[in-house]
Write a protein that holds these residues in place. Structure first.
Motif, PDB file in Angstrom:
ATOM      1  N   SER A 341       0.847  -1.191   0.000  1.00 16.54           N
ATOM      2  CA  SER A 341       0.000   0.000   0.000  1.00 16.54           C
ATOM      3  C   SER A 341       0.882   1.241   0.000  1.00 16.54           C
ATOM      4  CB  SER A 341      -0.887  -0.001   1.240  1.00 16.54           C
ATOM      5  OG  SER A 341      -0.072   0.203   2.403  1.00 16.54           O
ATOM      6  N   GLU A 342       0.288   2.407  -0.186  1.00 16.57           N
ATOM      7  CA  GLU A 342       1.055   3.651  -0.137  1.00 16.57           C
ATOM      8  C   GLU A 342       1.736   3.829   1.218  1.00 16.57           C
ATOM      9  OE1 GLU A 342       1.818   5.762  -2.418  1.00 16.57           O
ATOM     10  OE2 GLU A 342       0.579   4.992  -4.050  1.00 16.57           O
ATOM     11  N   ALA A 343       1.169   3.222   2.242  1.00 11.29           N
ATOM     12  CA  ALA A 343       1.758   3.316   3.585  1.00 11.29           C
ATOM     13  C   ALA A 343       2.875   2.299   3.798  1.00 11.29           C
ATOM     14  CB  ALA A 343       0.668   3.124   4.631  1.00 11.29           C
ATOM     15  N   GLY A 344       3.097   1.428   2.801  1.00 12.81           N
ATOM     16  CA  GLY A 344       4.173   0.463   2.913  1.00 12.81           C
ATOM     17  C   GLY A 344       3.770  -0.859   3.519  1.00 12.81           C
ATOM     18  N   GLU A 345       2.455  -1.126   3.624  1.00 15.09           N
ATOM     19  CA  GLU A 345       1.986  -2.381   4.191  1.00 15.09           C
ATOM     20  C   GLU A 345       1.700  -3.387   3.082  1.00 15.09           C
ATOM     21  OE1 GLU A 345       1.832  -3.069   7.409  1.00 15.09           O
ATOM     22  OE2 GLU A 345       2.637  -1.074   7.817  1.00 15.09           O
ATOM     23  N   PRO A 346       2.124  -4.664   3.246  1.00 16.48           N
ATOM     24  CA  PRO A 346       1.842  -5.681   2.230  1.00 16.48           C
ATOM     25  C   PRO A 346       0.340  -5.873   2.039  1.00 16.48           C
ATOM     26  CG  PRO A 346       3.564  -6.428   3.732  1.00 16.48           C
ATOM     27  CD  PRO A 346       3.002  -5.172   4.324  1.00 16.48           C
ATOM     28  N   LEU A 347      -0.061  -5.991   0.771  1.00 16.33           N
ATOM     29  CA  LEU A 347      -1.461  -6.176   0.428  1.00 16.33           C
ATOM     30  C   LEU A 347      -1.717  -7.629   0.040  1.00 16.33           C
ATOM     31  CD1 LEU A 347      -1.991  -3.006  -1.826  1.00 16.33           C
ATOM     32  CD2 LEU A 347      -2.799  -3.339   0.525  1.00 16.33           C
ATOM     33  N   PRO A 348      -2.946  -8.110   0.219  1.00 18.13           N
ATOM     34  CA  PRO A 348      -3.265  -9.487  -0.179  1.00 18.13           C
ATOM     35  C   PRO A 348      -3.324  -9.630  -1.692  1.00 18.13           C
ATOM     36  CG  PRO A 348      -5.238  -8.376   0.609  1.00 18.13           C
ATOM     37  CD  PRO A 348      -4.094  -7.446   0.871  1.00 18.13           C
ATOM     38  N   ALA A 390       1.104  -2.803  -9.504  1.00 16.85           N
ATOM     39  CA  ALA A 390       0.849  -4.167  -9.940  1.00 16.85           C
ATOM     40  C   ALA A 390      -0.033  -4.888  -8.932  1.00 16.85           C
ATOM     41  CB  ALA A 390       2.177  -4.921 -10.110  1.00 16.85           C
ATOM     42  N   SER A 391      -0.444  -6.092  -9.318  1.00 16.83           N
ATOM     43  CA  SER A 391      -1.166  -6.983  -8.412  1.00 16.83           C
ATOM     44  C   SER A 391      -0.678  -8.409  -8.656  1.00 16.83           C
ATOM     45  CB  SER A 391      -2.677  -6.896  -8.649  1.00 16.83           C
ATOM     46  OG  SER A 391      -2.999  -7.311  -9.977  1.00 16.83           O
ATOM     47  N   LEU A 392      -0.939  -9.290  -7.687  1.00 13.57           N
ATOM     48  CA  LEU A 392      -0.636 -10.717  -7.819  1.00 13.57           C
ATOM     49  C   LEU A 392      -1.949 -11.479  -7.898  1.00 13.57           C
ATOM     50  CD1 LEU A 392       2.172 -11.172  -5.114  1.00 13.57           C
ATOM     51  CD2 LEU A 392       2.475 -11.225  -7.591  1.00 13.57           C
ATOM     52  N   ASP A 393      -2.054 -12.374  -8.905  1.00  8.13           N
ATOM     53  CA  ASP A 393      -3.283 -13.169  -8.984  1.00  8.13           C
ATOM     54  C   ASP A 393      -3.175 -14.377  -8.049  1.00  8.13           C
ATOM     55  OD1 ASP A 393      -1.880 -15.217 -10.289  1.00  8.13           O
ATOM     56  OD2 ASP A 393      -2.616 -14.686 -12.274  1.00  8.13           O
ATOM     57  N   PRO A 394      -4.224 -15.172  -7.923  1.00  5.17           N
ATOM     58  CA  PRO A 394      -4.184 -16.307  -6.978  1.00  5.17           C
ATOM     59  C   PRO A 394      -3.053 -17.291  -7.238  1.00  5.17           C
ATOM     60  CG  PRO A 394      -6.446 -15.851  -7.636  1.00  5.17           C
ATOM     61  CD  PRO A 394      -5.572 -14.992  -8.502  1.00  5.17           C
ATOM     62  N   ASP A 395      -2.552 -17.350  -8.489  1.00  6.44           N
ATOM     63  CA  ASP A 395      -1.466 -18.275  -8.822  1.00  6.44           C
ATOM     64  C   ASP A 395      -0.089 -17.642  -8.681  1.00  6.44           C
ATOM     65  OD1 ASP A 395      -3.262 -20.355  -9.488  1.00  6.44           O
ATOM     66  OD2 ASP A 395      -3.562 -19.453 -11.465  1.00  6.44           O
TER      67      ASP A 395
END
Length: 505
Positions: A341-348, A390-395
């Motif tokens: 996130s912009e705050a530097g926290e890992p996103l799901p 970017a984003s990560l998909d389920p795989d």
């Protein structure tokens, strides 16, 4: 996920690429430089090491201080690679630069880096200045005939080895300083993107000033005991399938836009591509239609990677990661990658944020040369954030959602709009200018300048393009000029670069 194995504490990147090869594969071809009319100069590993260590001895004699910068301003020739590895072998810092740079651009880099030595191609203008030493081809030839350095410099893995200038968020390029360990950090690419082995022959379509070429085209093959092929003749797209066939290339590396030009202008069916296992691509996003067209035309896979000057490639498809069209692939095994996130926290997984890599990554830069404020801007705690969204998909595949900043991609090089705007805006007829990428065809984007002229001014597109050509390297210069009555701006008066291309819709 653990980070890649740390490099040995005492580690020299040139020794890693050359010493064992010279001992075990002395006569094997290390480098082939192909020129016009099929002329090819071939260098064995023992010959390369001897030349590298001899040049290294000459460089140390002129600049004995460890870490002194050696700027290379040459064309695509064998001596470029030899000088590059010689500087590293000597414990100096190799600074590759482009022959396309204007004299003013080259002078800025030489001054900003405080380069002790400039190795310049014959005919390329160079300002020496102060105690700076300028070497030409005759000087390098003399060094190659001298006594070699008795041993590679005993450098630490974290000692500086290379300095690469790239566009930043300001109007001037910034230096990205890498340690010797960066070469060690490339190892996950070999199996998981390149599929590179000792028996391979790597043909790279880039020029040597580019880290994509110096890394994938030379350092990676040499680290595996493979052969590297580069080309220094006219850039006709038809030359590449001809070289794949004539040199028996098993791997081919280029940018997506070149693959598209090969498909359009080269007669692939006229050449025997049977030895080619696959192509690899980086520097630009690979459009799914281009991927499909290449595979249909050649029957060969095309593997994409995502990287940048500060890290090199760390996300890819390849022999171990099936291609998923539209995605550059997955983080290579061992890489610690997150979406923040912009705050530097890992996103799901599934959420879009800033693509980040952990600071323990051995391929991560040491920092920006004398730019502590820019270093601070790219760190989020323990994570380096390069500006990609970017984003990560389920795989676990990475999906790119654009840049968080305005940096553009030109022929695989990152280019700052600020730098281009500064040049265009200096034209006496220009009142205001904004620079952004403009789509001009399927999968083809160019740098465009959107210009508001001063009252009564008459400069045309050709005038401004010629103005930029005299002041910017070719890959930075605008390919299109669009004239507007006003630039789109925010309420605070800032140019909205992302809206510039929409003015042409």
């Amino acid at each position: 996920m653990s980070s890649p194995d740390a490099a040995p504490r005492r580690f020299n990147a040139a020794r890693h690429c050359l010493a064992e090869n010279a001992r075990l594969r002395a006569g094997k071809t290390a480098l082939v430089m192909v020129g016009e009319a099929g002329r090819a100069d071939r260098y064995g590993f023992a010959e390369v090491e001897d030349a590298v260590l001899s040049i290294a001895a000459g460089l140390v004699e002129l600049a004995p201080e460890p870490g002194a910068r050696v700027m290379i301003r040459m064309g695509n020739e064998a001596d470029y690679a030899l000088v590059y590895f010689a500087a590293i072998a000597a414990g100096l810092v190799a600074l590759p630069s482009s022959a396309q740079l204007t004299p003013a651009e080259a002078a800025f880099i030489a001054e900003d880096s405080a380069a002790a030595i400039i190795v310049a191609g014959d005919g390329l203008p160079v300002e020496s200045g102060g105690s700076r030493i300028v070497l030409r081809s005759v000087d390098i030839a003399r060094m190659k005939g001298g006594r070699p350095l008795p041993a590679y410099a005993d450098t630490a893995a974290d000692d500086p080895a290379t300095l690469v200038y790239t566009s930043g968020t300001t109007s001037r390029p910034k230096g990205v300083l890498h340690a010797h360990r960066a070469v060690w950090g490339r190892r996950p690419m070999h199996a998981h993107w390149l599929g590179l082995t000792e028996s391979d022959v790597m043909l790279h379509a880039g020029t040597m000033n580019w880290t994509y070429t110096l890394g994938v085209g030379i350092a990676d093959p040499w680290a595996c005991g493979a052969t590297a092929i580069l080309y220094e003749g006219p850039r006709d797209p038809a030359i590449w399938p001809a070289l794949i066939a004539s040199e028996g290339a098993t791997l081919f590396a280029a940018v997506p836009s070149l693959y598209r030009r090969i498909l359009k202008y080269a007669a692939l069916s006229d050449h025997d591509l049977s030895r080619l296992r696959h192509g690899v691509t980086a520097g630009e996003a690979l459009p799914p239609d281009l991927l499909a067209e290449w595979e249909a035309a050649t029957g060969k896979p095309l593997y994409e990677a995502l990287g940048m000057s500060e890290i090199s490639t760390y996300v890819s498809s390849g022999p171990t990661v099936p291609v998923r069209p539209g995605s550059p692939g997955k983080p290579q095994p061992g890489r610690r990658v997150a979406i923040l996130s912009e705050a530097g926290e890992p996103l799901p997984r599934g959420e879009t944020g800033l693509l980040a890599i952990h600071r323990s990554e051995p391929g991560l830069m040491l920092g920006y040369w004398n730019r502590p404020e820019e270093e601070a801007a790219v760190m989020r705690g323990e994570w380096f954030v390069g500006g990609d969204r970017a984003s990560l998909d389920p795989d676990g595949y990475v999906w790119f959602h654009g840049r968080a900043d305005d940096l553009m991609n030109a022929m695989g090089y990152r280019v700052s709009p600020n730098e281009v705007e500064g040049v265009v805006g200096a034209h006496p007829d220009v009142a205001e200018v904004g620079v952004a990428e403009l789509a001009v065809g399927a999968g083809v984007r160019v740098i465009a300048a959107f210009v508001v002229l001063k009252p009564g001014a008459s400069a045309g597109e050709d005038d401004l393009i010629a103005w930029c050509a005299e002041r910017l390297a070719a890959y930075k210069a605008p390919r299109a000029i669009r004239f507007l009555d006003a630039l789109p701006r925010t309420a605070n008066g800032k140019i909205q670069r992302k809206r510039l291309a929409a003015t042409q819709a």
